[in-house]
Design a protein around this motif. Structure first.
Motif, PDB file in Angstrom:
ATOM      1  N   UNK A   1       0.828  -1.213   0.000  1.00 11.88           N
ATOM      2  CA  UNK A   1       0.000   0.000   0.000  1.00 11.88           C
ATOM      3  C   UNK A   1       0.856   1.253   0.000  1.00 11.88           C
ATOM      4  N   UNK A   2       1.960   1.234   0.723  1.00 14.02           N
ATOM      5  CA  UNK A   2       2.842   2.396   0.728  1.00 14.02           C
ATOM      6  C   UNK A   2       3.446   2.653  -0.650  1.00 14.02           C
ATOM      7  N   UNK A   3       3.758   1.603  -1.380  1.00 13.76           N
ATOM      8  CA  UNK A   3       4.378   1.748  -2.688  1.00 13.76           C
ATOM      9  C   UNK A   3       3.328   2.013  -3.778  1.00 13.76           C
ATOM     10  N   UNK A   4       2.302   1.182  -3.835  1.00 15.33           N
ATOM     11  CA  UNK A   4       1.321   1.257  -4.921  1.00 15.33           C
ATOM     12  C   UNK A   4       0.129   2.176  -4.614  1.00 15.33           C
ATOM     13  N   UNK A   5      -0.028   2.541  -3.359  1.00 15.92           N
ATOM     14  CA  UNK A   5      -1.143   3.378  -2.902  1.00 15.92           C
ATOM     15  C   UNK A   5      -2.500   2.724  -3.142  1.00 15.92           C
ATOM     16  N   UNK A   6      -2.508   1.411  -3.115  1.00 15.97           N
ATOM     17  CA  UNK A   6      -3.740   0.619  -3.169  1.00 15.97           C
ATOM     18  C   UNK A   6      -3.444  -0.725  -2.523  1.00 15.97           C
ATOM     19  N   UNK A   7      -4.499  -1.431  -2.137  1.00 16.53           N
ATOM     20  CA  UNK A   7      -4.294  -2.729  -1.495  1.00 16.53           C
ATOM     21  C   UNK A   7      -4.255  -3.846  -2.533  1.00 16.53           C
ATOM     22  N   UNK A   8      -3.721  -4.965  -2.119  1.00 16.45           N
ATOM     23  CA  UNK A   8      -3.690  -6.156  -2.967  1.00 16.45           C
ATOM     24  C   UNK A   8      -4.926  -6.994  -2.646  1.00 16.45           C
ATOM     25  N   UNK A   9      -5.868  -7.037  -3.582  1.00 14.11           N
ATOM     26  CA  UNK A   9      -7.104  -7.778  -3.344  1.00 14.11           C
ATOM     27  C   UNK A   9      -6.868  -9.280  -3.166  1.00 14.11           C
ATOM     28  N   UNK A  10      -6.024  -9.924  -3.982  1.00 14.76           N
ATOM     29  CA  UNK A  10      -5.769 -11.354  -3.742  1.00 14.76           C
ATOM     30  C   UNK A  10      -5.172 -11.627  -2.360  1.00 14.76           C
ATOM     31  N   UNK A  11      -4.314 -10.734  -1.909  1.00 12.98           N
ATOM     32  CA  UNK A  11      -3.718 -10.906  -0.578  1.00 12.98           C
ATOM     33  C   UNK A  11      -4.770 -10.713   0.511  1.00 12.98           C
ATOM     34  N   UNK A  12      -5.680  -9.771   0.323  1.00 13.93           N
ATOM     35  CA  UNK A  12      -6.779  -9.587   1.294  1.00 13.93           C
ATOM     36  C   UNK A  12      -7.638 -10.837   1.380  1.00 13.93           C
ATOM     37  N   UNK A  13      -7.962 -11.422   0.233  1.00 14.83           N
ATOM     38  CA  UNK A  13      -8.794 -12.636   0.222  1.00 14.83           C
ATOM     39  C   UNK A  13      -8.065 -13.801   0.894  1.00 14.83           C
ATOM     40  N   UNK A  14      -6.770 -13.931   0.594  1.00  9.03           N
ATOM     41  CA  UNK A  14      -5.974 -14.991   1.218  1.00  9.03           C
ATOM     42  C   UNK A  14      -5.899 -14.812   2.729  1.00  9.03           C
ATOM     43  N   UNK A  15      -5.604 -13.589   3.166  1.00 10.07           N
ATOM     44  CA  UNK A  15      -5.477 -13.358   4.611  1.00 10.07           C
ATOM     45  C   UNK A  15      -6.822 -13.500   5.310  1.00 10.07           C
ATOM     46  N   UNK A  16      -7.918 -13.228   4.612  1.00  8.64           N
ATOM     47  CA  UNK A  16      -9.239 -13.446   5.193  1.00  8.64           C
ATOM     48  C   UNK A  16      -9.475 -14.934   5.428  1.00  8.64           C
ATOM     49  N   UNK A  17      -9.094 -15.759   4.459  1.00  6.81           N
ATOM     50  CA  UNK A  17      -9.235 -17.211   4.632  1.00  6.81           C
ATOM     51  C   UNK A  17      -8.320 -17.720   5.752  1.00  6.81           C
ATOM     52  N   UNK A  18      -7.127 -17.147   5.864  1.00  5.61           N
ATOM     53  CA  UNK A  18      -6.212 -17.552   6.927  1.00  5.61           C
ATOM     54  C   UNK A  18      -6.766 -17.186   8.301  1.00  5.61           C
ATOM     55  N   UNK A  19      -7.377 -16.011   8.419  1.00  2.86           N
ATOM     56  CA  UNK A  19      -7.952 -15.624   9.715  1.00  2.86           C
ATOM     57  C   UNK A  19      -9.147 -16.505  10.060  1.00  2.86           C
TER      58      UNK A  19
END
Length: 103
Positions: A45-63
């Motif tokens: 997010x600091x570099x691209x100024x947006x979030x990574x949607x695939x990473x959000x979905x993965x981390x949601x499944x991990x949680x």
């Protein structure tokens, strides 16, 4: 407070205890993986100024998976978690928020 006595064989208790130990070890690995995804997401997010949607979905499944591990370990769920059953699917977990705020 009422004491509830259980009618279970000691070997069944021992088997569940062993599965719980494995679940807690897996939980520690998941915890480290979640730390890594959090740090990577913020760096991204600091570099691209947006979030990574695939990473959000993965981390949601991990949680969701971590939650299942803890529910089993604390005797609040009888469903054995992965690797003794299927890994949670995206539909099994709460959906990620549509927007991210930085309040």
């Amino acid at each position: 407070m009422a004491v509830i006595e259980i009618d279970v064989e000691r070997m069944d208790i021992l088997r569940r205890f062993l599965v719980t130990i494995v679940s807690l070890l897996v939980f520690e690995l998941v915890r480290i993986l979640v730390y890594a995804t959090v740090f990577f997401q913020f760096l991204y997010m600091l570099i691209a100024r947006r979030h990574s949607d695939p990473l959000r979905k993965f981390s949601n499944r991990m949680s969701c998976f971590a939650y299942r591990l803890l529910r089993y370990a604390t005797l609040n769920d009888n469903s054995k978690p992965f690797p003794f059953s299927d890994f949670p699917k995206a539909g099994d977990c709460d959906r990620p928020s549509n927007t991210i705020t930085f309040d």
